[in-house]
Design a protein around this motif. Structure first.
Motif, short mmCIF file in Angstrom:
data_model
loop_
_atom_site.label_atom_id
_atom_site.label_comp_id
_atom_site.label_asym_id
_atom_site.label_seq_id
_atom_site.Cartn_x
_atom_site.Cartn_y
_atom_site.Cartn_z
N VAL A 1 18.25 3.14 0.80
CA VAL A 1 17.20 3.45 0.23
C VAL A 1 16.20 2.25 0.82
O VAL A 1 16.24 1.29 0.96
N THR A 2 14.87 2.83 1.07
CA THR A 2 13.91 2.02 1.68
C THR A 2 12.92 1.88 0.41
O THR A 2 12.39 2.73 -0.12
N ARG A 3 12.39 0.53 0.22
CA ARG A 3 11.47 0.13 -0.91
C ARG A 3 10.34 -0.46 -0.31
O ARG A 3 10.43 -1.34 0.71
N THR A 4 8.98 -0.32 -0.84
CA THR A 4 7.83 -0.93 -0.45
C THR A 4 7.66 -1.93 -1.83
O THR A 4 7.48 -1.60 -2.74
N TYR A 5 7.32 -3.16 -1.13
CA TYR A 5 6.86 -4.13 -2.08
C TYR A 5 5.62 -4.78 -1.52
O TYR A 5 5.16 -4.98 -0.45
N LYS A 6 4.65 -4.86 -2.78
CA LYS A 6 3.29 -5.30 -2.56
C LYS A 6 3.11 -6.68 -2.87
O LYS A 6 3.77 -7.25 -4.02
N SER A 7 2.40 -7.45 -2.22
CA SER A 7 2.13 -8.97 -2.63
C SER A 7 0.98 -8.79 -3.82
O SER A 7 0.21 -7.90 -3.93
N ASP A 8 0.81 -10.10 -4.32
CA ASP A 8 -0.27 -10.20 -5.24
C ASP A 8 -1.61 -10.33 -4.50
O ASP A 8 -2.68 -10.26 -5.35
N GLY A 9 -1.69 -10.42 -3.25
CA GLY A 9 -3.08 -10.76 -2.41
C GLY A 9 -3.20 -11.82 -2.30
O GLY A 9 -4.37 -12.18 -1.33
N LYS A 10 -2.59 -12.94 -2.92
CA LYS A 10 -3.07 -14.34 -2.70
C LYS A 10 -1.91 -15.03 -1.95
O LYS A 10 -2.23 -16.01 -1.35
#
Length: 160
Positions: free
Chosen positions: A55-64
């Motif tokens: 399974v491939t997941r995309t994780y997003k940063s908080d932008g900071k």
């Protein structure tokens, strides 16, 4: 005079190029593909079933920050054996994590049997996809396109 202006133009051009690069959007996410050994474990994240590995997941940063701490992902094999995993990714990463079945967990043979079934199913799916791709390539060939334009039936001729 021209020799004096040329270095200044080069400096100004470099400055504009750097400014343009600074305005380009930067990635704010990372990819992580979870695999299991043996194959066939179900993956869970926060109680949500993600499906069978891989399974491939995309994780997003908080932008900071330039790093992303993934949530715990738990692999559960057919025997009930479990292991959990988390990591810290850099923004822009595309990594693979392999979750190993605990060696001391009972029921190894059940998990190995499931892995064989998963491998056989994956092979059959890959063969079907390849067969479908080859069939589509034949249908799209110039010869088949011309044959169909003349009223040929792709269901009955060799352009399927």
């Amino acid at each position: 005079m021209l020799k004096t202006i040329t270095p200044w133009l080069a400096i100004a051009g470099a400055g504009l190029l750097l400014a343009a690069c600074a305005d380009l959007p930067r990635s704010t996410q990372a990819l992580l593909t979870y695999e299991t050994v043996p194959a066939g474990a179900e993956l869970f994240e926060g109680g949500k079933d993600l499906g069978m590995a891989p399974v491939t997941r995309t994780y997003k940063s908080d932008g900071k920050s330039t790093s992303i701490t993934t949530p715990d992902v738990t692999a559960v094999w057919a025997s009930g054996a479990k292991t959990s995993y988390f990591t810290i990714l850099n923004v822009g990463d595309d990594r693979v994590a392999t979750l190993q079945r605990p060696a001391s967990a009972p029921g190894l043979q059940a998990d190995l049997d499931k892995a064989k079934t998963v491998a056989a199913t994956s092979k059959a799916v890959a063969e079907r996809v390849k067969r479908d791709q080859m069939s589509e390539m034949a249908r799209m060939s110039a010869r088949c396109q011309a044959q169909m334009a003349k009223g040929g039936n792709p269901a009955t001729d060799d352009c399927r």
